[in-house]
Enzyme design. Structure first.
Site, PDB file in Angstrom:
ATOM      1  N   SER A 150      -3.653   1.652   8.852  1.00  0.00           N
ATOM      2  CA  SER A 150      -3.295   3.060   8.194  1.00  0.00           C
ATOM      3  C   SER A 150      -4.043   4.156   9.043  1.00  0.00           C
ATOM      4  O   SER A 150      -3.578   4.766  10.283  1.00  0.00           O
ATOM      5  CB  SER A 150      -4.271   2.669   6.985  1.00  0.00           C
ATOM      6  OG  SER A 150      -3.359   3.900   6.304  1.00  0.00           O
ATOM      7  N   HIS A 161      -1.035  -3.801   2.002  1.00  0.00           N
ATOM      8  CA  HIS A 161      -1.288  -2.476   2.562  1.00  0.00           C
ATOM      9  C   HIS A 161      -2.314  -2.940   4.156  1.00  0.00           C
ATOM     10  O   HIS A 161      -2.196  -2.868   5.485  1.00  0.00           O
ATOM     11  CB  HIS A 161      -1.415  -1.300   2.799  1.00  0.00           C
ATOM     12  CG  HIS A 161      -1.802  -0.089   3.400  1.00  0.00           C
ATOM     13  ND1 HIS A 161      -0.950   0.023   4.359  1.00  0.00           N
ATOM     14  CD2 HIS A 161      -2.846   0.527   3.111  1.00  0.00           C
ATOM     15  CE1 HIS A 161      -1.872   1.577   5.022  1.00  0.00           C
ATOM     16  NE2 HIS A 161      -2.745   1.473   4.095  1.00  0.00           N
ATOM     17  N   ASP A 188       4.283  -2.474   1.197  1.00  0.00           N
ATOM     18  CA  ASP A 188       3.267  -2.025   1.721  1.00  0.00           C
ATOM     19  C   ASP A 188       3.584  -0.265   0.566  1.00  0.00           C
ATOM     20  O   ASP A 188       4.435  -0.388   0.788  1.00  0.00           O
ATOM     21  CB  ASP A 188       3.591  -1.350   3.044  1.00  0.00           C
ATOM     22  CG  ASP A 188       2.378  -0.461   3.195  1.00  0.00           C
ATOM     23  OD1 ASP A 188       1.654   0.099   2.289  1.00  0.00           O
ATOM     24  OD2 ASP A 188       2.038  -0.506   4.812  1.00  0.00           O
TER      25      ASP A 188
END
Length: 254
Positions: A98, A229, A199
């Site tokens: 991320s 995610h 996600d």
């Protein structure tokens, strides 16, 4: 916070990697902690790689603490770790989840001369959400939004992230995206890109920008069909572990 949030590190074991000292620097994501990266780091360490998973400033404490930190502090925290790894290892590979993906792309652009490879898991460098345009005002009116942590399909797994999303801090992250995208052509290292099919945190805006922006000619995209995610803790985690270990071995073999 429990000790799962603390930084993780492991010494390189060159006897397992053909006599070479190979380092891997992994970065966790926004409002997360090394807990989301530790199983990945432990897997790579078991292969003989030296591993560092730092705790980014403002993380592993409270979301209010994170709201007092900005993007450049996270870059400045990782940069000396990379420099130390470069000085003590024969080759270094970066990996991030991320926001951690954005951070390692920043490092790969700034240190293209010695980053051997980049591993991305659902990296965030853009969004299609329109409400982010209100952040310059909202961050002064509202301190936080609901949490983005624990977007995990696998039951019973905890990312150990914050229960709220601090707006000043996330605005700093979003402001860093434009200059990062402008510098992506400086990224020349091989890339392996892990992308979850579903996600709920990072939308589809980032992937085409990264793929089109980098100068890397060696880019492999690995779909993760059964993860959300935080894929490093989800159903496809073993795919990430196995494919990344193969990737590190390949890009550091020269």
């Amino acid at each position: 916070m429990t000790d799962v949030n603390t930084a993780f590190s492991a010494e390189a074991r060159p006897e397992l990697t053909g006599g070479k000292r190979i380092g891997v620097l992994l970065s966790h994501g926004f409002t997360g902690s090394p807990a989301s990266m530790r199983p990945w780091g432990e897997h790579l360490a078991a292969q003989g790689y030296g591993v560092a998973v730092p705790l980014l400033p403002g993380h592993g404490t409270t979301w209010q603490d994170l709201n007092r930190h900005v993007w450049q502090q996270w870059v400045d925290h990782l940069d000396p770790v990379l420099e130390e790894m470069h000085a003590t290892h024969d080759a270094v590979v970066l990996g991030g989840l991320s926001m951690g993906g954005a951070l390692v792309l920043r490092l790969a652009a700034d240190h293209a001369d010695y980053v051997a490879g980049v591993m991305l898991v659902n990296p965030a460098v853009a969004t299609k959400r329109l409400d982010v345009r209100l952040l310059p005002v909202l961050k002064h009116l509202v301190p936080s939004f609901p949490a983005i942590a624990n977007d995990i399909k696998k039951e019973g797994v905890d990312e150990h992230g914050y229960t709220r999303t601090p707006l000043k801090a996330i605005h700093s992250l979003i402001q860093a995206w434009r200059p990062l995208l402008a510098d992506l052509p400086s990224v020349t290292a091989p890339i392996i890109y892990f992308r979850s099919a579903d996600d709920h945190v990072v939308d589809e805006a980032s992937q085409p920008l990264i793929e089109a922006g980098v100068s890397s000619t060696d880019v492999t995209v690995v779909p993760l069909p059964d993860s959300y995610h935080v894929a490093t803790l989800d159903n496809d985690a073993q795919t990430i572990f196995d494919r990344s270990a193969e990737f590190v071995a390949r890009v550091t073999a020269g």
